[in-house]
Design a protein around this motif. Structure first.
Motif, mmCIF file in Angstrom:
data_model
loop_
_atom_site.group_PDB
_atom_site.id
_atom_site.type_symbol
_atom_site.label_atom_id
_atom_site.label_comp_id
_atom_site.label_asym_id
_atom_site.label_seq_id
_atom_site.Cartn_x
_atom_site.Cartn_y
_atom_site.Cartn_z
ATOM 1 N N ASP A 180 0.863 -1.186 0.000
ATOM 2 C CA ASP A 180 0.000 0.000 0.000
ATOM 3 C C ASP A 180 0.900 1.237 0.000
ATOM 4 O O ASP A 180 1.776 1.362 0.873
ATOM 5 C CB ASP A 180 -0.910 0.012 1.233
ATOM 6 C CG ASP A 180 -1.963 -1.076 1.185
ATOM 7 O OD1 ASP A 180 -2.422 -1.385 0.062
ATOM 8 O OD2 ASP A 180 -2.316 -1.624 2.250
ATOM 9 N N TYR A 181 0.675 2.116 -0.948
ATOM 10 C CA TYR A 181 1.515 3.321 -1.038
ATOM 11 C C TYR A 181 1.283 4.214 0.175
ATOM 12 O O TYR A 181 0.138 4.479 0.573
ATOM 13 C CB TYR A 181 1.198 4.076 -2.332
ATOM 14 C CG TYR A 181 2.095 5.271 -2.546
ATOM 15 C CD1 TYR A 181 3.398 5.102 -2.984
ATOM 16 C CD2 TYR A 181 1.633 6.554 -2.280
ATOM 17 C CE1 TYR A 181 4.231 6.190 -3.172
ATOM 18 C CE2 TYR A 181 2.457 7.655 -2.463
ATOM 19 C CZ TYR A 181 3.754 7.463 -2.913
ATOM 20 O OH TYR A 181 4.586 8.548 -3.100
ATOM 21 N N ASP A 182 2.371 4.678 0.788
ATOM 22 C CA ASP A 182 2.323 5.509 1.999
ATOM 23 C C ASP A 182 2.600 6.962 1.611
ATOM 24 O O ASP A 182 3.757 7.372 1.452
ATOM 25 C CB ASP A 182 3.369 4.997 2.993
ATOM 26 C CG ASP A 182 3.359 5.768 4.310
ATOM 27 O OD1 ASP A 182 2.498 6.658 4.480
ATOM 28 O OD2 ASP A 182 4.231 5.472 5.154
ATOM 29 N N ARG A 183 1.542 7.747 1.462
ATOM 30 C CA ARG A 183 1.706 9.130 1.005
ATOM 31 C C ARG A 183 2.446 9.988 2.025
ATOM 32 O O ARG A 183 3.118 10.951 1.664
ATOM 33 C CB ARG A 183 0.333 9.747 0.716
ATOM 34 C CG ARG A 183 -0.376 9.070 -0.449
ATOM 35 C CD ARG A 183 -1.746 9.672 -0.687
ATOM 36 N NE ARG A 183 -1.676 11.066 -1.105
ATOM 37 C CZ ARG A 183 -2.750 11.821 -1.363
ATOM 38 N NH1 ARG A 183 -3.970 11.297 -1.232
ATOM 39 N NH2 ARG A 183 -2.612 13.061 -1.748
ATOM 40 N N ASN A 206 12.486 3.485 6.720
ATOM 41 C CA ASN A 206 13.401 4.341 5.949
ATOM 42 C C ASN A 206 12.658 5.444 5.203
ATOM 43 O O ASN A 206 13.106 5.918 4.162
ATOM 44 C CB ASN A 206 14.220 3.512 4.965
ATOM 45 C CG ASN A 206 15.109 2.496 5.669
ATOM 46 O OD1 ASN A 206 15.666 2.788 6.730
ATOM 47 N ND2 ASN A 206 15.221 1.310 5.070
ATOM 48 N N ASN A 207 11.483 5.837 5.751
ATOM 49 C CA ASN A 207 10.648 6.892 5.142
ATOM 50 C C ASN A 207 10.244 6.580 3.707
ATOM 51 O O ASN A 207 10.003 7.480 2.895
ATOM 52 C CB ASN A 207 11.387 8.246 5.179
ATOM 53 C CG ASN A 207 11.638 8.719 6.593
ATOM 54 O OD1 ASN A 207 10.798 8.531 7.473
ATOM 55 N ND2 ASN A 207 12.805 9.336 6.813
ATOM 56 N N SER A 208 10.194 5.313 3.397
ATOM 57 C CA SER A 208 9.834 4.920 2.032
ATOM 58 C C SER A 208 8.327 4.954 1.837
ATOM 59 O O SER A 208 7.568 4.420 2.652
ATOM 60 C CB SER A 208 10.346 3.503 1.739
ATOM 61 O OG SER A 208 9.849 3.052 0.505
ATOM 62 N N ARG A 209 7.911 5.639 0.797
ATOM 63 C CA ARG A 209 6.487 5.665 0.472
ATOM 64 C C ARG A 209 6.043 4.394 -0.274
ATOM 65 O O ARG A 209 4.871 4.074 -0.324
ATOM 66 C CB ARG A 209 6.182 6.905 -0.365
ATOM 67 C CG ARG A 209 6.241 8.205 0.417
ATOM 68 C CD ARG A 209 6.105 9.408 -0.510
ATOM 69 N NE ARG A 209 5.837 10.646 0.220
ATOM 70 C CZ ARG A 209 6.744 11.346 0.881
ATOM 71 N NH1 ARG A 209 8.005 10.920 0.906
ATOM 72 N NH2 ARG A 209 6.399 12.459 1.507
ATOM 73 N N TYR A 210 6.987 3.705 -0.879
ATOM 74 C CA TYR A 210 6.652 2.551 -1.714
ATOM 75 C C TYR A 210 6.682 1.225 -0.955
ATOM 76 O O TYR A 210 6.317 0.196 -1.494
ATOM 77 C CB TYR A 210 7.621 2.460 -2.899
ATOM 78 C CG TYR A 210 7.412 3.563 -3.916
ATOM 79 C CD1 TYR A 210 6.517 3.401 -4.960
ATOM 80 C CD2 TYR A 210 8.113 4.755 -3.812
ATOM 81 C CE1 TYR A 210 6.321 4.409 -5.881
ATOM 82 C CE2 TYR A 210 7.923 5.772 -4.733
ATOM 83 C CZ TYR A 210 7.017 5.596 -5.765
ATOM 84 O OH TYR A 210 6.820 6.601 -6.685
ATOM 85 N N GLY A 211 7.135 1.231 0.284
ATOM 86 C CA GLY A 211 7.196 0.009 1.065
ATOM 87 C C GLY A 211 8.619 -0.461 1.270
ATOM 88 O O GLY A 211 9.583 0.182 0.821
ATOM 89 N N ALA A 212 8.762 -1.590 1.958
ATOM 90 C CA ALA A 212 10.081 -2.144 2.244
ATOM 91 C C ALA A 212 10.763 -2.560 0.946
ATOM 92 O O ALA A 212 10.139 -3.125 0.043
ATOM 93 C CB ALA A 212 9.955 -3.339 3.181
#
Length: 279
Positions: A51-54, A60-66
């Motif tokens: 799920d994309y994290d806006r 690691n502050n990744s919006r795209y996931g691990a």
């Protein structure tokens, strides 16, 4: 006084009935072993969806996931079957049998009656052993045969195996059961090209092929397979008829065939093998 009746010999040979190979319908030759005895095939993995994290609050502050890795695994395919034969036909034997014993005809007979059945039996055995789906053996009957075939097609559908190109292979005893089932509508309106390749009918979009039981695994019921799953190479197919070689008055026939069959791990679900439970 006794009468000696004449015995007449003909040049006709009582040949054994043989069946042409149909394995080309359920296998492929996509890979090339030229210059090698073993080839390696890559398998590359995929990664899961996230799920994309806006807000970027994830690891690691990744919006795209691990972050995941894409790598590869290797499948080794080494040719194992290196087979040969040889025989002699004496020159006088050939002459005094009216040419019945000849190198060329004997070689053709060896191919029809020995080589083709051996390669077929081996290939179908590999496919059965490597099938992605092998349900428990059941007693196939005229009443349940259609449902069991539909189960097989359903399994291939759920595994996303291509619809076109599937082949239903049966032994004669199971084909007889199919003919008795009122729910099975065999489409026998097939092309001349299909008949030439050994297809006898169509059912649910699949070509139907009948193979002698002795070329199939013991208690084989039926197999639904797409040719994409099995690679069946023949690397060497070498046959010779030598006339009067040193030490022989006549014909020396020699032959060698190098072949094998492999089920691709990522495509094994394209083979469904059903064993017939016999009494």
């Amino acid at each position: 006084m006794a009468v000696n009746l004449t015995t007449k010999f003909t040049t006709h040979v009582d040949e054994v009935f043989t069946t042409e190979s149909k394995k080309a319908l359920v296998t492929n030759t996509d890979f090339d072993w030229t210059g090698a005895h073993t080839i390696r095939v890559h398998k590359v993995n995929t990664v899961p969806m996230n799920d994309y994290d806006r807000a970027g609050t994830g690891e690691n502050n990744s919006r795209y996931g691990a972050l995941a890795d894409v790598g590869n695994a290797l499948e080794d395919f080494t040719l194992k079957k290196d087979r040969s034969f040889t025989f002699v036909i004496d020159k006088l034997d050939k002459d005094e049998t009216g040419g019945v014993l000849s190198g060329a005809s004997a070689l053709a007979r060896q191919q029809r009656e020995v080589i083709i059945p051996e390669v077929d039996a081996y290939t179908y055995g590999v496919m059965a052993a490597g099938a992605g789906t092998k349900p428990a053996a059941i007693a196939l009957t005229a009443e349940n045969i259609y449902d069991e075939i539909i189960k097989a097609t359903e399994t291939l559908d759920d595994s996303e195996v291509p619809d076109t190109g599937r082949v239903l292979t049966v032994v004669p005893a199971v084909y007889r059961l199919m003919k008795k089932n009122p729910d099975i509508m065999l489409d026998c309106d097939i092309s001349a090209e299909q008949k030439r390749r050994g297809v006898i009918a169509m059912i649910d979009g699949m070509e139907v092929v009948k193979v002698p039981a002795k070329r199939m695994p013991k208690n084989m019921g039926f197999m639904v397979a797409h040719p994409v799953a099995t690679v069946a190479p023949t690397k060497l197919d070498d046959y010779k008829v030598h006339q009067d070689p040193p030490g022989i008055s006549g014909e020396l026939v020699e032959g060698r065939i190098v072949y094998d069959a492999f089920v691709l791990d990522n495509k094994k679900m394209a083979i469904y093998y059903q064993e017939n439970k016999t009494a």
